[in-house]
Enzyme design. Structure first.
Site, PDB file in Angstrom:
ATOM      1  N   SER A 130       0.837  -1.202   0.000  1.00  0.00           N
ATOM      2  CA  SER A 130       0.000   0.000   0.000  1.00  0.00           C
ATOM      3  C   SER A 130       0.872   1.252   0.000  1.00  0.00           C
ATOM      4  O   SER A 130       1.980   1.252   0.553  1.00  0.00           O
ATOM      5  CB  SER A 130      -0.888   0.009   1.239  1.00  0.00           C
ATOM      6  OG  SER A 130      -1.442   1.294   1.417  1.00  0.00           O
ATOM      7  N   TYR A 143      -1.750  -0.243  10.018  1.00  0.00           N
ATOM      8  CA  TYR A 143      -1.980  -0.705   8.642  1.00  0.00           C
ATOM      9  C   TYR A 143      -0.695  -0.546   7.814  1.00  0.00           C
ATOM     10  O   TYR A 143      -0.278  -1.485   7.119  1.00  0.00           O
ATOM     11  CB  TYR A 143      -3.123   0.099   8.017  1.00  0.00           C
ATOM     12  CG  TYR A 143      -3.378  -0.222   6.568  1.00  0.00           C
ATOM     13  CD1 TYR A 143      -3.978  -1.426   6.194  1.00  0.00           C
ATOM     14  CD2 TYR A 143      -3.028   0.675   5.558  1.00  0.00           C
ATOM     15  CE1 TYR A 143      -4.208  -1.718   4.855  1.00  0.00           C
ATOM     16  CE2 TYR A 143      -3.255   0.387   4.220  1.00  0.00           C
ATOM     17  CZ  TYR A 143      -3.846  -0.811   3.877  1.00  0.00           C
ATOM     18  OH  TYR A 143      -4.067  -1.101   2.552  1.00  0.00           O
TER      19      TYR A 143
END
Lengths: 232, 97
Positions: A130, A143
């Site tokens: 990501s 995350y």
């Protein structure tokens, strides 16, 4: 490319669903998994309801893939969860859940897939990282860390699996219109897009295009790479 | 208690699988004394990884039990279970029982 067996995790919705439809359209045999049942019906599609971090059910799925297809050509580790929260407010339970799904799930899928791919001395693994990691996004500490783990894992696994004809790469999509970012305020998304060289939201097509490239047989010399979309 | 002979046969089937993947002229004998790893062993470390994986697969197929052979316990032993086919078989038997 001749018909291949492609496994996609997190296949029920979002990028995973788009990938399933894309590879079915290309004529491949696709296996998908997600925690909930999929409504997709196709003769060449098999869906498993499972948690990617649950070792016993993951291994059972691979036993069934081995029994049914005898091989696996491509694994796309797309399943992932996010939970925006300030470090001071993040619960340990949620942090653990994010690491379990995003990292442990990816690790176990890679291990089981590589054991099957090794038999044909061919395999393509693509892990979803990501832009949250390189952009060091506030509110996404856990995350981003879980995806940083995916990146490190990808780079080392690429070395360990190279001699078996298996490549392992990671891609880092920019914000794409899926449930994962539904709770992120538009203003935050705009700020994030502004950090990209190419200032627009990502599309499913951006992701499938890059994965198509990485899984081509001709891409056998590309491994351990992390490619971020949008010029991050 | 898992039958020792069945374990041995499963390990030998794993050796067959390994031998198929080794370069010409290199093969592991199906005998307890066959050396796997160490100064006199013929295998590369990646071949030992392959053998361990094949043994895990064969044991799962034979006994329906998933075992993990290469863990801290195996690595920290004074006498490595990975030295010979026999020592590997003994270690698998220990894990199963």
């Amino acid at each position: 490319m001749s018909q291949q067996v492609v496994l996609i995790t997190g296949a029920r919705k979002g990028i995973g669903r788009a990938l399933v439809e894309h590879y079915l359209a290309l004529g491949h045999s696709v296996v998908g998994c997600s925690r909930k049942q999929s409504d997709l019906v196709n003769d060449r599609y098999t869906h498993y309801c499972l948690d990617v971090a649950d070792e016993a059910v993951v291994q059972e799925m691979f036993s069934q893939i081995a029994a049914k297809s005898g091989r696996l050509d491509v694994l796309i580790n797309n399943a992932g969860i996010a939970s925006m929260n300030h470090v001071l407010l993040m619960s340990t339970a949620k942090a653990r859940e994010i690491m379990e799904t995003n990292f442990i799930g990816t690790f176990m899928m890679c291990r089981e897939a590589a054991r099957l791919m090794k038999k044909n001395r061919f395999g393509r693994i693509v892990n979803l990282a990501s832009v949250a990691t390189p952009l060091k996004l506030e509110g996404e500490a856990v995350y981003a860390a879980s995806k940083a783990a995916v990146i490190s894992f990808t780079q080392v696994a690429a070395k360990e699996l190279a001699s078996f004809g298996i490549t392992v790469n990671a891609i880092g999509p920019t914000p794409t219109d899926t449930d994962l970012i539904r709770s992120v305020p538009q203003e935050k998304l705009d700020q994030l897009i502004n950090l990209q060289a190419i200032k627009r939201a990502g599309t499913f097509g951006d992701v499938t295009n890059l994965i198509d490239f990485l899984i081509r047989p001709e891409s056998e010399f590309i491994t351990g790479q992390v490619i971020f979309l949008g010029g991050v | 208690m898992a039958d020792r002979e069945r374990i041995q046969e499963a390990v030998y089937r794993a050796v067959d699988e390994l031998n198929k993947q080794l370069p010409k002229g290199v093969a592991v004998n199906k005998s307890p004394d066959a050396v796997l790893y160490g100064k006199t062993g013929k295998l590369e470390s990646i071949d030992v990884v392959t053998l361990i994986m094949e043994v895990e697969d064969q044991i799962k197929a034979e006994f329906g039990t998933a075992i993990t052979i290469a863990d801290d316990r195996a690595m920290s032993r004074e006498n490595s279970p990975f030295l010979t086919v026999g020592s590997l078989t003994d270690y698998v038997a220990e894990l199963l029982n």
